[in-house]
Motif scaffolding. Structure first.
Motif, short mmCIF file in Angstrom:
data_model
loop_
_atom_site.label_atom_id
_atom_site.label_comp_id
_atom_site.label_asym_id
_atom_site.label_seq_id
_atom_site.Cartn_x
_atom_site.Cartn_y
_atom_site.Cartn_z
N SER A 159 -6.90 0.28 2.84
CA SER A 159 -6.20 -0.97 2.56
C SER A 159 -6.93 -1.57 1.37
N VAL A 160 -6.32 -1.47 0.20
CA VAL A 160 -6.95 -2.02 -1.00
C VAL A 160 -6.57 -3.49 -1.10
N VAL A 161 -7.57 -4.33 -1.29
CA VAL A 161 -7.32 -5.77 -1.46
C VAL A 161 -7.69 -6.12 -2.90
N PHE A 162 -6.75 -6.69 -3.63
CA PHE A 162 -6.96 -7.06 -5.04
C PHE A 162 -8.23 -7.91 -5.16
N ALA A 163 -9.07 -7.55 -6.15
CA ALA A 163 -10.37 -8.21 -6.31
C ALA A 163 -10.26 -9.66 -6.75
N GLY A 164 -9.05 -10.14 -7.02
CA GLY A 164 -8.87 -11.55 -7.36
C GLY A 164 -8.62 -12.41 -6.14
N PHE A 165 -8.52 -11.78 -4.97
CA PHE A 165 -8.28 -12.56 -3.76
C PHE A 165 -9.56 -13.21 -3.25
N SER A 166 -9.38 -14.35 -2.58
CA SER A 166 -10.50 -15.15 -2.06
C SER A 166 -11.08 -14.50 -0.80
N PRO A 167 -12.28 -14.96 -0.37
CA PRO A 167 -12.86 -14.48 0.88
C PRO A 167 -11.91 -14.64 2.07
N ASP A 168 -11.19 -15.77 2.13
CA ASP A 168 -10.28 -15.98 3.25
C ASP A 168 -9.14 -14.97 3.25
N SER A 169 -8.57 -14.72 2.07
CA SER A 169 -7.49 -13.75 1.99
C SER A 169 -7.99 -12.36 2.36
N LEU A 170 -9.19 -12.04 1.91
CA LEU A 170 -9.79 -10.75 2.25
C LEU A 170 -10.00 -10.65 3.76
N ALA A 171 -10.55 -11.70 4.34
CA ALA A 171 -10.81 -11.69 5.79
C ALA A 171 -9.52 -11.49 6.57
N GLY A 172 -8.47 -12.18 6.16
CA GLY A 172 -7.18 -12.05 6.85
C GLY A 172 -6.70 -10.62 6.86
N ARG A 173 -6.86 -9.95 5.72
CA ARG A 173 -6.39 -8.57 5.59
C ARG A 173 -7.30 -7.59 6.33
N VAL A 174 -8.59 -7.90 6.38
CA VAL A 174 -9.53 -7.05 7.13
C VAL A 174 -9.22 -7.15 8.62
N GLN A 175 -8.99 -8.39 9.06
CA GLN A 175 -8.75 -8.59 10.49
C GLN A 175 -7.42 -8.02 10.95
N ALA A 252 2.69 15.13 7.74
CA ALA A 252 3.42 14.43 6.67
C ALA A 252 3.62 12.95 6.99
N GLU A 253 3.79 12.64 8.25
CA GLU A 253 4.04 11.25 8.63
C GLU A 253 2.78 10.50 9.06
N ASP A 254 1.61 11.07 8.87
CA ASP A 254 0.38 10.32 9.13
C ASP A 254 0.21 9.26 8.05
N PRO A 255 -0.27 8.06 8.43
CA PRO A 255 -0.43 6.98 7.45
C PRO A 255 -1.40 7.36 6.33
N LEU A 256 -1.04 6.98 5.10
CA LEU A 256 -1.94 7.16 3.97
C LEU A 256 -2.61 5.84 3.63
N PHE A 257 -1.81 4.78 3.56
CA PHE A 257 -2.43 3.48 3.28
C PHE A 257 -1.58 2.32 3.77
N ILE A 258 -2.29 1.19 3.85
CA ILE A 258 -1.66 -0.10 4.14
C ILE A 258 -1.86 -0.93 2.88
N LEU A 259 -0.85 -1.67 2.47
CA LEU A 259 -1.02 -2.57 1.34
C LEU A 259 -0.31 -3.87 1.70
N TYR A 260 -1.08 -4.96 1.64
CA TYR A 260 -0.51 -6.24 2.06
C TYR A 260 0.33 -6.84 0.95
N THR A 261 1.49 -7.35 1.33
CA THR A 261 2.34 -7.98 0.33
C THR A 261 3.01 -9.21 0.92
N SER A 262 3.36 -10.13 0.02
CA SER A 262 3.92 -11.41 0.47
C SER A 262 5.40 -11.30 0.74
N GLY A 263 5.84 -12.04 1.73
CA GLY A 263 7.26 -12.13 2.01
C GLY A 263 7.65 -13.59 2.04
#
Ligand code: 6R9
Length: 646
Positions: A159-175, A252-263
């Motif tokens: 799960s790659v988190v853009f390096a411009g995100f804040s600690p809180d945004s990072l924590a949310g995605r880690v959790q 083939a259907e094993d997960p490769l990555f998660i990427l968080y995006t806004s909705g």
């Protein structure tokens, strides 16, 4: 409306993979018999165990399920690294260009295999295995690619988190995905300025009990705190592991990555992509859309923190054995000539960037461009937001010297790869149009009631059947996946975008039709920014909308109602901007904040965003029906005190 058409360049068509007739023929086959088509295309990657079933997909809202090549097995990293290390080990896989113009590095496929294997062994040594989630919070350095590929090698999900995100945004995605390991760097470096990535990670870890290990890559050598028992320096632990690590056999259907995006609502969604279909799709689109020829230097200027970086810096190009350029810096450092100098320095043939960068560089003046050579360029690309005709024309005339076709590629984090795009040798171009669907992609335009609209028309853009690169689910929340993409127009995938289709069948994306705004090509949910604002103790209520912005495409306009007794001062305005930067990250900073004593609401208490949008767009003369407002006088106040957009 006059519309210019740029015919296919003869020089490009001569060597292109497909010409106009070729495209029509291949497209027809791809949608008439997707099983035969994709079964054949899947041969572009190496399978460990071949698949017997190509496609098993359903868009039925009661049973949304997307599987491609489901009984095949492969390793994505092997396909991107090892097989090329065997056949063209000395060819550059990655050319890295640092923030400082004096720094660059070339990594061959053979070297890439060593780096990635070593990284994989470091992860294994820290207990990471198949199915475990690893968060990557790195700047644009080669280690970002090594880390992603290392996960793929051992079956871990990154799960790659853009390096411009804040600690809180990072924590949310880690959790959200329960990561137990974070890979970061001491500091990032962009435009001569450092970004405190390790310090941000430390702050995020305080809120993320699942994290057992933090692997720190040394980038700047800046001072950082290392926590005993949790933090390790990558260069130290890498010395103690072998540079050989067998790739594991994955389904083939094993997960490769998660990427968080806004909705449009709630917190960012963990978009889940899997292995086989994603790799087939990104590899094929990379080759056809950019007409990639072996040996060419290809440069996508995105950050690996976004899907464009995943699919078109790392997976697509490397699956094709291409040379992919990775740039750490920004387009305007040391000056606005930087991108064109990088193109000359490395003989870049294919350059893929975003409209927001094009507009900024156009604003800097032609001299920055014309003083450079750029004769190595063959193909130009754009992605991320609609491109206005003026910026398109400048890109074509000045950057490409009228020689290079522009591929305006429409796609999304959810789609995994490009869905609507010209092909350089096959498609006549219209400035501002993403043109035609890629092979196997079946777009349709629907009205608000879900009726398919025929011919030249305008409405909501849906896709009627699956393609291999499509996301499979929202991590940990399949209902949300179904709800978000398959409930509005049952039987179809709904993109959230509006579009027009012209008499030639060309698609023109008009932008989001939901509460998502697109600022400099970065997607943001207005709800996320609103919840950051109301988390401030002086804010009672907030509503955020987009408005047209010359450089960013859209700017962020926030209406803020303060708690009783709070004074609407200039100081507080600045404080709120800083607050949002801290809560989410600099990309979410409001451009304009209007203090509003009240927001326009219906009698049932719903905020009428349509009105707020109009005021922010400065088109308040035509506010439409305001009769359902609980208190119409609120609107007069908003109009009177609207912010100056200039
Ligand atoms: C790849 C990427 C997706 C949203 C999408 C649309 C907008 C992307 C575009 C475009 C017009 C293009 N978008 N490419 N609009 N023309 N060529 O950007 O993914 O960050 O998920 O954003 O971006 O609105 O829905 P993502």
């Amino acid at each position: 409306m006059s519309e210019s058409i740029i015919p296919v360049s003869e020089a490009v068509a001569k060597t292109a993979l497909v010409d106009e007739a070729g495209y029509e023929e291949m497209y027809r086959k791809s949608v008439q018999d997707p099983v035969a088509f994709w079964g054949e295309q899947a041969k572009r990657i190496e399978w460990i165990k071949p698949f017997s079933k190509v496609k098993n997909t359903s868009f039925d809202p009661h049973n949304v399920s997307i599987k491609w090549f489901e009984d095949g097995t492969l390793n994505v990293c092997y396909n991107c690294v090892d097989r090329h290390a065997e056949t063209k080990g000395d060819q550059p896989a990655i050319i890295w260009e640092g923030d400082d113009p004096s720094e660059s590095l070339t990594i061959t496929y053979r070297e890439l295999k060593d780096h990635v294997s070593r990284f994989a062994n470091v992860l294994k040594a820290h207990g990471v295995g198949r199915g475990d989630r690893v968060t990557i919070y790195l700047p644009m350095i080669p280690e970002a690619a090594y880390a992603m590929l290392a996960c793929a090698r051992i079956g871990a999900i990154h799960s790659v988190v853009f390096a411009g995100f804040s600690p809180d945004s990072l924590a949310g995605r880690v959790q959200d995905c329960d990561s137990k390991l974070i890979i970061t760097a001491d500091e990032g470096l962009r435009g001569g300025r450092t970004i405190p990535l390790k310090a941000n990670t430390d702050a995020a870890c305080e809120k993320s009990p699942s994290v057992e290990t933090v692997v720190v890559v040394r980038r700047t050598g800046g001072d950082v705190d290392m926590k005993d028992g949790r933090d390790v320096w990558y260069h130290e632990v890498a010395e103690n592991v072998s540079s050989s690590c067998p790739p594991v056999e994955m389904n083939a259907e094993d997960p490769l990555f998660i990427l968080y995006t806004s909705g449009s609502t709630g917190s960012p969604k963990g978009v889940l992509h899997t292995s086989g279909g994603y790799l087939v799709y990104t590899s094929m689109t990379h080759q056809y859309v950019f007409d990639y020829k072996s040996g060419e230097i290809y440069w996508c200027t995105a950050d690996v923190g976004w899907v464009t970086g995943h699919s078109y810096i790392v997976y697509g190009p490397l699956a094709n054995g291409a040379t992919t350029l990775m740039f750490e810096g920004v387009p305007t450092y040391p000056d606005a000539s930087r991108h064109w100098q990088v193109i000359d320095k490395h003989d870049v043939a294919i350059y893929y960037t975003a409209p927001t960068a094009i507009r900024a560089l156009m604003g800097a003046g032609d001299d920055h461009v014309t003083k450079t050579d750029r004769s190595s360029l063959r193909i130009l690309g754009t992605v991320g937001e609609p491109i206005n005709a003026a910026a398109w024309q400048w890109y074509y005339d000045v950057v490409g010297d009228g020689r290079c076709p522009i591929v305006d590629t429409w796609w999304q984090t959810e789609t995994g790869g490009i869905l609507i795009t010209p092909l350089p040798g096959a498609t006549a171009l219209k400035p501002g149009s993403a043109t035609k669907p890629f092979f196997g992609v079946q777009p349709a335009v629907v009205d608000a009631n879900g009726n398919y609209l025929e011919g030249a028309t305008e409405g909501n853009l849906v896709i009627t059947d699956s393609w291999p690169g499509q996301m499979r689910t929202v991590y940990g929340d399949h209902d949300r996946f179904v709800q978000t993409y398959f409930s509005a127009y049952p039987g179809n995938y709904f993109s959230g975008d509006g579009c027009r289709r012209d008499e030639d069948g060309y698609y023109w994306i008009t932008g989001r039709v939901d509460d998502v705004i697109n600022v400099s090509g970065h997607r943001m949910g207005t709800a996320e920014i609103e919840s950051a604002l109301v988390a401030h103790s002086k804010v009672a209520e907030a509503a955020v909308v987009g408005y047209p912005h010359d450089l960013k495409g859209q700017g962020i306009y926030a209406y803020v109602t303060l708690m009783g007794g709070e004074e609407p001062t200039e100081e507080l305005r600045k404080e709120l901007v800083q607050w949002v930067r801290r809560e989410i990250g600099p990309i979410a900073s409001p451009d304009l904040i209007q203090f509003a004593p009240g927001l326009p609401k219906t009698r049932s208490g719903k905020i009428m965003r349509r009105i707020l949008r109009k005021i922010a767009e400065d088109s308040f003369e035509n506010l439409g029906d305001t009769s359902t407002l609980a208190d119409p006088s609120v609107v007069d106040n908003l109009v009177e005190h609207r912010m100056n957009r200039a």
